[in-house]
Scaffold this motif. Sequence first.
Motif, PDB file in Angstrom:
ATOM      1  N   CYS A   1       0.804  -1.231   0.000  1.00  0.00           N
ATOM      2  CA  CYS A   1       0.000   0.000   0.000  1.00  0.00           C
ATOM      3  C   CYS A   1       0.837   1.281   0.000  1.00  0.00           C
ATOM      4  CB  CYS A   1      -0.910   0.028   1.221  1.00  0.00           C
ATOM      5  SG  CYS A   1      -2.305  -1.103   1.124  1.00  0.00           S
ATOM      6  N   ILE A   2       0.301   2.269  -0.677  1.00  0.00           N
ATOM      7  CA  ILE A   2       0.807   3.635  -0.598  1.00  0.00           C
ATOM      8  C   ILE A   2      -0.135   4.395   0.333  1.00  0.00           C
ATOM      9  CG2 ILE A   2       1.135   5.780  -1.890  1.00  0.00           C
ATOM     10  CD1 ILE A   2       1.736   3.923  -4.366  1.00  0.00           C
ATOM     11  N   GLU A   3       0.431   5.033   1.353  1.00  0.00           N
ATOM     12  CA  GLU A   3      -0.379   5.833   2.282  1.00  0.00           C
ATOM     13  C   GLU A   3      -0.301   7.300   1.867  1.00  0.00           C
ATOM     14  OE1 GLU A   3      -0.701   7.294   6.941  1.00  0.00           O
ATOM     15  OE2 GLU A   3       1.006   6.052   6.324  1.00  0.00           O
ATOM     16  N   VAL A   4      -1.437   7.841   1.438  1.00  0.00           N
ATOM     17  CA  VAL A   4      -1.525   9.254   1.052  1.00  0.00           C
ATOM     18  C   VAL A   4      -2.010  10.016   2.287  1.00  0.00           C
ATOM     19  CG1 VAL A   4      -2.491  10.899  -0.603  1.00  0.00           C
ATOM     20  CG2 VAL A   4      -2.078   8.522  -1.307  1.00  0.00           C
TER      21      VAL A   4
ATOM     22  N   ALA B   1       7.210   5.087  -8.769  1.00  0.00           N
ATOM     23  CA  ALA B   1       8.368   4.508  -8.058  1.00  0.00           C
ATOM     24  C   ALA B   1       8.078   3.085  -7.567  1.00  0.00           C
ATOM     25  CB  ALA B   1       8.746   5.398  -6.880  1.00  0.00           C
ATOM     26  N   HIS B   2       6.776   2.778  -7.389  1.00  0.00           N
ATOM     27  CA  HIS B   2       6.388   1.465  -6.841  1.00  0.00           C
ATOM     28  C   HIS B   2       5.324   0.814  -7.722  1.00  0.00           C
ATOM     29  CE1 HIS B   2       8.555   2.061  -3.028  1.00  0.00           C
ATOM     30  NE2 HIS B   2       8.162   3.317  -3.121  1.00  0.00           N
ATOM     31  N   PRO B   3       5.738   0.323  -8.907  1.00  0.00           N
ATOM     32  CA  PRO B   3       4.759  -0.314  -9.797  1.00  0.00           C
ATOM     33  C   PRO B   3       4.114  -1.555  -9.177  1.00  0.00           C
ATOM     34  CG  PRO B   3       7.007  -0.625 -10.613  1.00  0.00           C
ATOM     35  CD  PRO B   3       7.091   0.357  -9.488  1.00  0.00           C
ATOM     36  N   GLU B   4       4.728  -2.074  -8.103  1.00  0.00           N
ATOM     37  CA  GLU B   4       4.157  -3.257  -7.437  1.00  0.00           C
ATOM     38  C   GLU B   4       2.975  -2.898  -6.522  1.00  0.00           C
ATOM     39  OE1 GLU B   4       7.264  -1.767  -4.422  1.00  0.00           O
ATOM     40  OE2 GLU B   4       6.864  -1.633  -6.578  1.00  0.00           O
ATOM     41  N   ALA B   5       2.739  -1.612  -6.290  1.00  0.00           N
ATOM     42  CA  ALA B   5       1.659  -1.193  -5.373  1.00  0.00           C
ATOM     43  C   ALA B   5       0.307  -1.714  -5.869  1.00  0.00           C
ATOM     44  CB  ALA B   5       1.620   0.324  -5.264  1.00  0.00           C
ATOM     45  N   ASN B   6      -0.464  -2.293  -4.941  1.00  0.00           N
ATOM     46  CA  ASN B   6      -1.801  -2.781  -5.316  1.00  0.00           C
ATOM     47  C   ASN B   6      -2.894  -2.223  -4.414  1.00  0.00           C
ATOM     48  OD1 ASN B   6      -1.356  -4.206  -2.969  1.00  0.00           O
ATOM     49  ND2 ASN B   6      -1.230  -6.238  -3.937  1.00  0.00           N
TER      50      ASN B   6
END
Length: 319
Positions: A151-154, A205-210
């Motif tokens: 996860c990316i935390e915005v 930067a994080h193409p693996e983020a889902n």
Amino acid sequence: APAEATSAPAASGDVKTVKVCVSWNEKVHSLIQAWQDYFEAYGETYGPENGLKFDWIINVANGDATQQANNIQDCINQKVDVIVARAQDAGTIGASIEAAKAAGIPFITLDRTSTSGDPTTHVGEDSYLQAKTTATAFAQLLKDNNVEGKCIEVQGDLLDSNAVARHNAWKDIEAESKAWTTIAEVPTEWKAEKFYSGTLNALQAHPEANCLYVASDFAFSSVENALQAVGKLAPTGDPNHIWVAAEDVNPQGYTAMLKKYIDVGTTWEAYDVSVMLVQTITKIVKGETVDAKSLIAGRLATPATVDTLEHLYAKEYTD
């Protein structure tokens, strides 16, 4: 029009006029207008039922903490009966709270707490509980779909107590559930352009983020634009879908949830908070004891349930 500095609370028959200064930090998005509309409307009936007439004195600081301090000082000079403030900066609002106390004026912090001095009381929502509710449901959703979350935390503005509480709850449920790993944190300062640029940079930067956790969906169209740019703006069920938890169900988030871009979120309750505010002001004016905090709990929303929720301000307002 500015109220006269000399006028004391006037009694008309059995009705006492109560001058309430409301200091908004800004009015960039519709949530603030919704609060104002709701408390003014609720006060029209609740006031007379309690022998009161509310005279609302509204000012807006346009995102400037110094301007907000000056606006509050103006209200102190006008000898208002109660001051309500949504703090631009939790660390500097304490000086205004102390100035009001010195003048004998009760002070209510609304929505954002003070970290620099204690008001008479705080009215708002429990933002830690809000994020905990969302994150717990999100963890279950990921597990149900056999997704190992990356996860990316915005994040929000970390000068805002609500943003800090949401971040803390997200991290706590991450540690407890192990349903995802946060692989990037995007600070936004609650600025729409940073929701776009920060999210886009993190996705690239994080193409693996889902998955994404968005601390507030008031600027969700900026997040949609970032997802679109990397080919990931897709509804639940589409192979390109990124799982999204986003707080508040503000107008942009409401629309995105209906489109199934947002999977889960917890409401920021504009109506209930406004009702609580009017009831709290009434207690203070009547000399009744109030709790140090009055916190409303939000409601979990999903694409399947969001349209069943009553008093959802996002159905009536747009950003």
